[in-house]
Design an enzyme around this catalytic site. Structure first.
Site, PDB file in Angstrom:
ATOM      1  N   LYS A 156      -2.557 -35.420 -18.067  1.00 16.86           N
ATOM      2  CA  LYS A 156      -3.732 -35.374 -17.861  1.00 16.86           C
ATOM      3  C   LYS A 156      -4.192 -33.809 -17.333  1.00 16.86           C
ATOM      4  O   LYS A 156      -3.094 -33.365 -16.537  1.00 16.86           O
ATOM      5  CB  LYS A 156      -4.330 -36.259 -16.643  1.00 16.86           C
ATOM      6  CG  LYS A 156      -5.677 -36.169 -16.358  1.00 16.86           C
ATOM      7  CD  LYS A 156      -6.306 -37.165 -15.511  1.00 16.86           C
ATOM      8  CE  LYS A 156      -5.878 -36.879 -13.992  1.00 16.86           C
ATOM      9  NZ  LYS A 156      -6.597 -35.620 -13.575  1.00 16.86           N
ATOM     10  N   THR A 157      -5.074 -32.860 -17.766  1.00 16.92           N
ATOM     11  CA  THR A 157      -5.157 -31.632 -17.636  1.00 16.92           C
ATOM     12  C   THR A 157      -6.511 -31.417 -16.873  1.00 16.92           C
ATOM     13  O   THR A 157      -7.515 -32.359 -17.067  1.00 16.92           O
ATOM     14  CB  THR A 157      -5.239 -30.854 -18.869  1.00 16.92           C
ATOM     15  OG1 THR A 157      -5.897 -31.350 -19.697  1.00 16.92           O
ATOM     16  CG2 THR A 157      -3.981 -30.917 -19.397  1.00 16.92           C
ATOM     17  N   HIS A 158      -6.504 -30.359 -16.013  1.00 19.08           N
ATOM     18  CA  HIS A 158      -7.906 -29.768 -15.481  1.00 19.08           C
ATOM     19  C   HIS A 158      -7.844 -28.440 -16.159  1.00 19.08           C
ATOM     20  O   HIS A 158      -7.518 -27.697 -15.383  1.00 19.08           O
ATOM     21  CB  HIS A 158      -7.939 -30.083 -14.051  1.00 19.08           C
ATOM     22  CG  HIS A 158      -8.422 -31.210 -13.454  1.00 19.08           C
ATOM     23  ND1 HIS A 158      -9.522 -31.832 -13.609  1.00 19.08           N
ATOM     24  CD2 HIS A 158      -7.536 -32.072 -12.434  1.00 19.08           C
ATOM     25  CE1 HIS A 158      -9.523 -33.007 -13.048  1.00 19.08           C
ATOM     26  NE2 HIS A 158      -8.569 -33.076 -12.620  1.00 19.08           N
TER      27      HIS A 158
ATOM     28  N   LYS B  31     -14.607 -35.035 -16.433  1.00 21.06           N
ATOM     29  CA  LYS B  31     -15.701 -35.604 -15.819  1.00 21.06           C
ATOM     30  C   LYS B  31     -17.182 -35.224 -16.098  1.00 21.06           C
ATOM     31  O   LYS B  31     -17.855 -34.652 -15.259  1.00 21.06           O
ATOM     32  CB  LYS B  31     -15.467 -35.757 -14.420  1.00 21.06           C
ATOM     33  CG  LYS B  31     -14.226 -36.468 -13.955  1.00 21.06           C
ATOM     34  CD  LYS B  31     -14.210 -36.839 -12.524  1.00 21.06           C
ATOM     35  CE  LYS B  31     -12.818 -37.190 -11.939  1.00 21.06           C
ATOM     36  NZ  LYS B  31     -11.617 -36.166 -11.991  1.00 21.06           N
TER      37      LYS B  31
ATOM     38  N   ALA C 131     -20.951 -34.857 -16.779  1.00 21.88           N
ATOM     39  CA  ALA C 131     -21.961 -35.465 -15.847  1.00 21.88           C
ATOM     40  C   ALA C 131     -23.186 -35.110 -15.905  1.00 21.88           C
ATOM     41  O   ALA C 131     -24.123 -35.213 -15.160  1.00 21.88           O
ATOM     42  CB  ALA C 131     -21.472 -35.121 -14.248  1.00 21.88           C
TER      43      ALA C 131
ATOM     44  N   ILE D 160     -26.879 -34.419 -19.155  1.00 21.73           N
ATOM     45  CA  ILE D 160     -27.494 -35.093 -20.169  1.00 21.73           C
ATOM     46  C   ILE D 160     -26.956 -35.002 -21.415  1.00 21.73           C
ATOM     47  O   ILE D 160     -26.038 -33.970 -21.720  1.00 21.73           O
ATOM     48  CB  ILE D 160     -28.891 -34.573 -20.227  1.00 21.73           C
ATOM     49  CG1 ILE D 160     -29.126 -33.129 -20.514  1.00 21.73           C
ATOM     50  CG2 ILE D 160     -29.839 -34.977 -19.055  1.00 21.73           C
ATOM     51  CD1 ILE D 160     -30.476 -32.403 -21.013  1.00 21.73           C
TER      52      ILE D 160
ATOM     53  N   ASN E 243     -27.485 -33.704 -24.476  1.00 22.79           N
ATOM     54  CA  ASN E 243     -27.410 -32.431 -24.999  1.00 22.79           C
ATOM     55  C   ASN E 243     -26.603 -31.574 -24.420  1.00 22.79           C
ATOM     56  O   ASN E 243     -25.625 -30.849 -25.112  1.00 22.79           O
ATOM     57  CB  ASN E 243     -28.915 -31.955 -25.037  1.00 22.79           C
ATOM     58  CG  ASN E 243     -29.063 -30.516 -25.999  1.00 22.79           C
ATOM     59  OD1 ASN E 243     -28.689 -30.553 -27.292  1.00 22.79           O
ATOM     60  ND2 ASN E 243     -29.304 -29.429 -25.515  1.00 22.79           N
TER      61      ASN E 243
ATOM     62  N   TYR F 115      -4.604 -43.668  -2.017  1.00 27.34           N
ATOM     63  CA  TYR F 115      -3.503 -44.006  -2.800  1.00 27.34           C
ATOM     64  C   TYR F 115      -3.083 -45.412  -2.585  1.00 27.34           C
ATOM     65  O   TYR F 115      -3.196 -46.249  -1.559  1.00 27.34           O
ATOM     66  CB  TYR F 115      -2.079 -43.219  -2.465  1.00 27.34           C
ATOM     67  CG  TYR F 115      -2.154 -41.828  -2.742  1.00 27.34           C
ATOM     68  CD1 TYR F 115      -2.322 -41.404  -3.895  1.00 27.34           C
ATOM     69  CD2 TYR F 115      -2.355 -40.554  -1.895  1.00 27.34           C
ATOM     70  CE1 TYR F 115      -2.365 -39.815  -4.275  1.00 27.34           C
ATOM     71  CE2 TYR F 115      -2.269 -39.479  -2.100  1.00 27.34           C
ATOM     72  CZ  TYR F 115      -2.603 -38.937  -3.433  1.00 27.34           C
ATOM     73  OH  TYR F 115      -2.327 -37.798  -3.757  1.00 27.34           O
TER      74      TYR F 115
ATOM     75  N   ARG G  96       0.257 -35.253  -7.465  1.00 26.98           N
ATOM     76  CA  ARG G  96       1.278 -34.448  -6.399  1.00 26.98           C
ATOM     77  C   ARG G  96       2.482 -35.301  -6.074  1.00 26.98           C
ATOM     78  O   ARG G  96       3.572 -34.658  -5.789  1.00 26.98           O
ATOM     79  CB  ARG G  96       0.425 -34.322  -5.032  1.00 26.98           C
ATOM     80  CG  ARG G  96      -0.576 -33.054  -5.271  1.00 26.98           C
ATOM     81  CD  ARG G  96      -1.476 -33.307  -4.199  1.00 26.98           C
ATOM     82  NE  ARG G  96      -2.723 -34.289  -4.451  1.00 26.98           N
ATOM     83  CZ  ARG G  96      -3.834 -34.318  -3.689  1.00 26.98           C
ATOM     84  NH1 ARG G  96      -3.946 -33.546  -2.547  1.00 26.98           N
ATOM     85  NH2 ARG G  96      -4.491 -35.225  -3.675  1.00 26.98           N
TER      86      ARG G  96
HETATM   87  P1  5BU Z   1      -2.965 -36.791  -7.073  1.00 27.48           P
HETATM   88  O1  5BU Z   1      -2.416 -35.342  -6.856  1.00 27.48           O
HETATM   89  O2  5BU Z   1      -2.121 -37.841  -7.656  1.00 27.48           O
HETATM   90  O3  5BU Z   1      -3.792 -37.123  -5.816  1.00 27.48           O
HETATM   91  O4  5BU Z   1      -3.975 -36.289  -8.230  1.00 27.48           O
HETATM   92  C1  5BU Z   1      -4.889 -37.131  -8.781  1.00 27.48           C
HETATM   93  C2  5BU Z   1      -5.674 -36.732  -9.992  1.00 27.48           C
HETATM   94  O5  5BU Z   1      -6.590 -37.578 -10.349  1.00 27.48           O
HETATM   95  C3  5BU Z   1      -6.565 -35.315  -9.625  1.00 27.48           C
HETATM   96  O6  5BU Z   1      -6.555 -34.507 -10.677  1.00 27.48           O
HETATM   97  C4  5BU Z   1      -7.897 -35.986  -9.276  1.00 27.48           C
HETATM   98  O7  5BU Z   1      -8.827 -35.039  -9.858  1.00 27.48           O
HETATM   99  C5  5BU Z   1      -7.813 -37.045 -10.515  1.00 27.48           C
HETATM  100  N1  5BU Z   1      -8.590 -38.332 -10.007  1.00 27.48           N
HETATM  101  C6  5BU Z   1      -8.713 -38.871  -8.910  1.00 27.48           C
HETATM  102  O8  5BU Z   1      -7.836 -38.579  -7.969  1.00 27.48           O
HETATM  103  N2  5BU Z   1      -9.444 -39.976  -8.567  1.00 27.48           N
HETATM  104  C7  5BU Z   1     -10.363 -40.152  -9.448  1.00 27.48           C
HETATM  105  O9  5BU Z   1     -11.019 -41.378  -9.024  1.00 27.48           O
HETATM  106  C8  5BU Z   1     -10.290 -39.596 -10.675  1.00 27.48           C
HETATM  107  C9  5BU Z   1      -9.604 -38.536 -10.898  1.00 27.48           C
HETATM  108 BR1  5BU Z   1     -11.783 -40.039 -11.862  1.00 27.48          BR
END
Ligand code: 5BU
Length: 271
Positions: free
Chosen positions: A75-77, A108, A110, A112, A114, A226, A244
């Site tokens: 999963k990336t951002h 994510k 969010a 409309i 288009n 968590y 993390r």
């Molecule tokens: P963590 O370091 O394990 O806390 O990272 C969680 C990842 O999952 C992080 O990239 C969030 O943007 C992503 N996330 C989240 O924590 N909770 C959510 O409800 C959603 C995405 Br949707």
């Protein structure tokens, strides 16, 4: 679990009812990404997704290369990478081929329909070109799904909706959760599952993805909550998403291995 109290009665999972294996569920999948993800999980014996929230290209690629053998997806951002360039995408795709994982961009969306079509295809990131799966909030209504679907289906992509979130006091509860699930069912050729804290539907072709997973349950100062991998999977999650807990570990390969084993053993207990 905190959020289950806010779910509509029809969505309350009394007991997780998932008897089929990932391999069997691949046969139920109608979307090609869902099918590939189930098959990958079965083949690699992993339900781990690493959330690679690293901001420098070199370190990001090193992390992905190291944990790649242990994951079903990365999963990336992409918009947090300071030195983003198209070569990063090409290297990411190459690692996906080498290590056999799916790419999930946690965009994510969010807006409309288009606007999300433009955000999905255009700009610097051209997400639709490389991300097998993306996710979207349902707050704008079903037009957001229709907009993304019109683009994504032509490229064999998939969408994940967010009927729940992991963060404290989030507003994705009750009627919002229920409507989001109903829209997923309505657009099930493109929507393959949910971000969820527990099982929300019985139909086993849908995948439940759970972020906010950590063995140490440390929490953070900004509302993240968590679950352990064992609890998440016991309650119906199919894929645990760990950030993390892995990339902050002293040895992230060993950490990824540990989450892979715990996640897989929890799954074997369930089927
Ligand atoms: P963590 O370091 O394990 O806390 O990272 C969680 C990842 O999952 C992080 O990239 C969030 O943007 C992503 N996330 C989240 O924590 N909770 C959510 O409800 C959603 C995405 Br949707």
């Amino acid at each position: 679990m905190q959020q289950s109290e806010t779910l509509a009665p029809s969505l309350k999972a009394t007991n997780c009812a998932k008897s089929l294996t990932y391999g069997q569920r691949a046969q139920l999948a109608t979307n090609p990404v869902a099918k590939r993800l189930f098959e990958t999980m079965e083949r690699k014996r992993t339900n781990l997704i690493v959330s690679a929230d690293v901001t420098e290209k070199k370190a990001l690629l090193e992390l992905i290369d190291a944990v790649g053998p242990h994951v079903c997806a990365i999963k990336t951002h992409i918009d947090i990478v300071n030195d983003f360039d198209w070569d990063l995408i090409e290297q990411l795709q190459q690692l996906a081929r080498i290590h056999d994982f799916i790419i999930f961009e946690d965009r994510k969306f969010a807006d409309i329909g288009n606007t999300v079509q433009l955000q999905y295809q255009q700009g610097i990131y051209r997400i639709a070109e490389w991300a097998d799966m993306v996710n979207a909030h349902s707050v704008p209504g079903p037009g957001i799904i229709e907009g993304l679907r019109a683009v994504g289906l032509t490229k064999n992509r998939a969408l994940i909706l967010l009927p729940q979130m992991s963060s404290k006091d989030n507003l994705a509860t009750g009627d919002y959760t229920q409507k989001t699930v109903a829209w997923a069912q309505q657009y099930d050729d493109f929507v393959i599952g949910f971000i969820a804290r527990q099982q929300l539907v019985e139909d086993q072709k849908f995948l439940h993805f759970t972020p906010g997973v950590q063995l140490a349950l440390k929490g953070d100062a900004l509302g993240q909550q968590y679950l352990t991998p064992q609890v998440a999977i016991r309650d119906g999650s199919d894929c645990i998403i760990v950030g993390r807990g892995i990339y902050h570990a002293d040895n992230y390969v060993a950490a990824a291995q540990e989450y892979q084993v715990v996640g897989w053993e929890s799954y074997l207990k369930r089927i």
